[in-house]
Enzyme design. Structure first.
Site, PDB file in Angstrom:
ATOM      1  CG  HIS A  70      -7.064   3.960   2.776  1.00 30.84           C
ATOM      2  ND1 HIS A  70      -7.635   2.858   3.370  1.00 30.84           N
ATOM      3  CD2 HIS A  70      -6.290   3.480   1.758  1.00 30.84           C
ATOM      4  CE1 HIS A  70      -7.247   1.760   2.735  1.00 30.84           C
ATOM      5  NE2 HIS A  70      -6.423   2.114   1.762  1.00 30.84           N
TER       6      HIS A  70
ATOM      7  CD  GLU B 159      -7.074   9.037   2.538  1.00 27.15           C
ATOM      8  OE1 GLU B 159      -7.974   8.868   3.385  1.00 27.15           O
ATOM      9  OE2 GLU B 159      -6.053   8.317   2.479  1.00 27.15           O
TER      10      GLU B 159
ATOM     11  CG  PHE C 277      -6.030  -3.304  -4.737  1.00 31.70           C
ATOM     12  CD1 PHE C 277      -5.493  -2.080  -4.376  1.00 31.70           C
ATOM     13  CD2 PHE C 277      -5.153  -4.376  -4.914  1.00 31.70           C
ATOM     14  CE1 PHE C 277      -4.127  -1.907  -4.198  1.00 31.70           C
ATOM     15  CE2 PHE C 277      -3.787  -4.212  -4.741  1.00 31.70           C
ATOM     16  CZ  PHE C 277      -3.272  -2.986  -4.381  1.00 31.70           C
TER      17      PHE C 277
ATOM     18  CG  HIS D 157      -3.229  -1.562   4.622  1.00 27.14           C
ATOM     19  ND1 HIS D 157      -4.521  -1.699   5.091  1.00 27.14           N
ATOM     20  CD2 HIS D 157      -3.346  -1.219   3.302  1.00 27.14           C
ATOM     21  CE1 HIS D 157      -5.376  -1.453   4.103  1.00 27.14           C
ATOM     22  NE2 HIS D 157      -4.682  -1.159   3.028  1.00 27.14           N
TER      23      HIS D 157
ATOM     24  CE  LYS E 132      -4.935   1.358   6.157  1.00 31.03           C
ATOM     25  NZ  LYS E 132      -5.997   2.351   6.421  1.00 31.03           N
TER      26      LYS E 132
ATOM     27  CB  CYS F 217      -8.095  -1.945   1.816  1.00 32.23           C
ATOM     28  SG  CYS F 217      -6.731  -2.956   1.211  1.00 32.23           S
TER      29      CYS F 217
END
Length: 424
Positions: A309, A320, A406, A345, A340, A169
């Site tokens: 994010h 985060e 990831f 996403h 998002k 991502c």
């Protein structure tokens, strides 16, 4: 070309978007600042047997409006999305390749998955065809993750640096930073960059359901994505593409381009922690932010806007938040938004449309909101400004874009208002 040790300034001259909120830059930005949700029931396949039945799909996109029948057959949707967003960015940048040196113009694209539907359809056809291998001759070139960058270069005859960054991502943000680097180093005059993803298909929804990463709040799709809210239950899948035209300052000026903004910093790190989870303290994320600040030559207090994010995952959100605390502290003047909550996403393309959100915030002095979130984790409640519910006018000199993927991949980039003279 610059001498060794001298770095080029890098500016942005064009933007293009194909998103769940709109199929061009203006529609995307207007929906974003008005807090519109792109979530709705999935139309691409029958979700009867799936735990999650909604996503943020692109609306009203017909490949035949952009491609002839033969090209549409050759390109997976993620490549189609890339080409459409790039065409808009080039038009907005007023690029005439006939007057430019195509040997010094490149493409650095980002995607996490490539041709998801192409792979799924081919395997399904083989499995139901008595084991007879009747694969389409376009199967492999449609599927591979680097094909979008290749097709873009072929379409426009661009012979400069060409590759695709794959960092889950963080892919598109990584691509943007790599494009920034190549132009800084004098190895290219212009680079088309960004990212695309088309993952709203059975294998993706089913796979993320298996990891318990997706929201299953099917009755409240439009309000399901709640970044940093203790009541969140997972992310919402999105799809689409974002494209940016990056150039050296000298090259943009020489062709009389309109300069939208400037990119001044990029940091890329790894959590080195877990296959899918971020580090509990946000160590890798804070490190990437510090690196991007160092390259930009500014302090954390100078960042006016942070696009996080913020997927609404149980572990990632808290990680985060801790990284933000490490870099910026609490009770700061920093404005934050988790877009998002509206777009879903976009996986490998997320960093592209979120970079565009940062650039438009810089251009318009307007912070897009975080929707759906009602409260923050107790430690952070009332101590961070998440621009909840409504966009906010604010002078934005510097905007930062964070993406996490990831495998521990992290990228952070910084954009600023363009100034003829550097005073930093």
């Amino acid at each position: 070309m610059k001498l060794v040790g001298q770095l080029n300034r890098v500016v942005i001259t064009g933007l293009g978007a194909l998103t769940p909120l709109g199929n061009n830059i203006n529609d995307f930005w207007n929906a974003l600042v008005n807090g519109v949700s792109g979530a709705a029931e999935i139309t691409k396949f029958d979700t009867t047997n799936f735990k999650t039945k909604f996503a943020c799909e692109i609306k009203g996109f017909n490949p035949q409006d952009f491609f002839d029948r033969n090209d549409a057959r050759k390109y997976d949707p993620f490549t189609q999305y890339a080409l459409v967003s790039v065409a808009e960015a080039l038009k907005n940048a007023d690029v005439n390749f006939e007057k430019l040196n195509r040997n010094r113009i490149g493409v650095i694209w980002g995607s996490a998955n490539g041709g998801t539907s192409t792979f799924q359809d081919a395997v399904s056809e083989y499995a139901t065809g008595n084991g007879i291998p009747r694969f389409n001759p376009y199967f492999y070139p449609k599927m591979i993750v680097d094909i979008a960058s290749g097709v873009i270069s072929i379409k426009y005859g661009l012979r400069g640096v060409n590759f695709t960054s794959v960092s889950a991502c963080a892919s598109a943000n990584t691509a943007i930073i790599e494009a920034f680097n190549f132009i800084q180093w004098g190895k290219a005059d212009m680079i088309i960059t960004g990212g695309s993803e088309a993952s709203i298909y059975e294998v993706s929804i089913g796979g993320f359901n298996a990891t318990k990463a997706l929201s299953t709040n099917n009755e409240n799709a439009r309000t399901a994505c709640k970044p940093f809210d203790p009541d969140r239950d997972g992310f919402v899948m999105g799809e689409g593409a974002g494209a940016l035209i990056l150039e050296s300052y000298e090259h943009a000026v020489s062709r009389g381009a309109n300069i939208i903004a400037e990119i001044v910093g990029g940091g890329m790190t790894a959590d080195a922690y877990h296959l899918t989870s971020t580090h509990p303290t946000g160590a890798g994320t804070s490190s990437a932010m510090f690196l991007s600040l160092e390259e930009a030559g500014i302090s954390a207090s100078e960042i006016d806007y942070l696009n996080v994010h913020g997927t609404a995952s149980s572990v990632g959100d808290i990680s985060e938040l801790h990284s933000i605390k490490t870099v910026f502290g609490l009770d700061t003047n920093l404005s934050i938004s988790a877009t998002k909550s509206m777009t879903g996403h976009l996986l490998g393309a997320a960093g592209a449309i979120e970079a565009i959100a940062c650039i438009k915030a810089v251009e318009n002095d307007l912070i897009p909101p975080t929707i759906n979130t009602q409260k923050l984790e107790p430690e952070f409640e009332g101590r961070l400004d998440l621009t909840l519910g409504k966009a906010k006018s604010k002078t934005v000199h510097y905007a930062m874009n964070n993406t996490l993927g990831f495998g521990g991949h992290i990228a952070s980039s910084i954009f600023t208002k363009f100034r003829n003279k550097i005073d930093r």
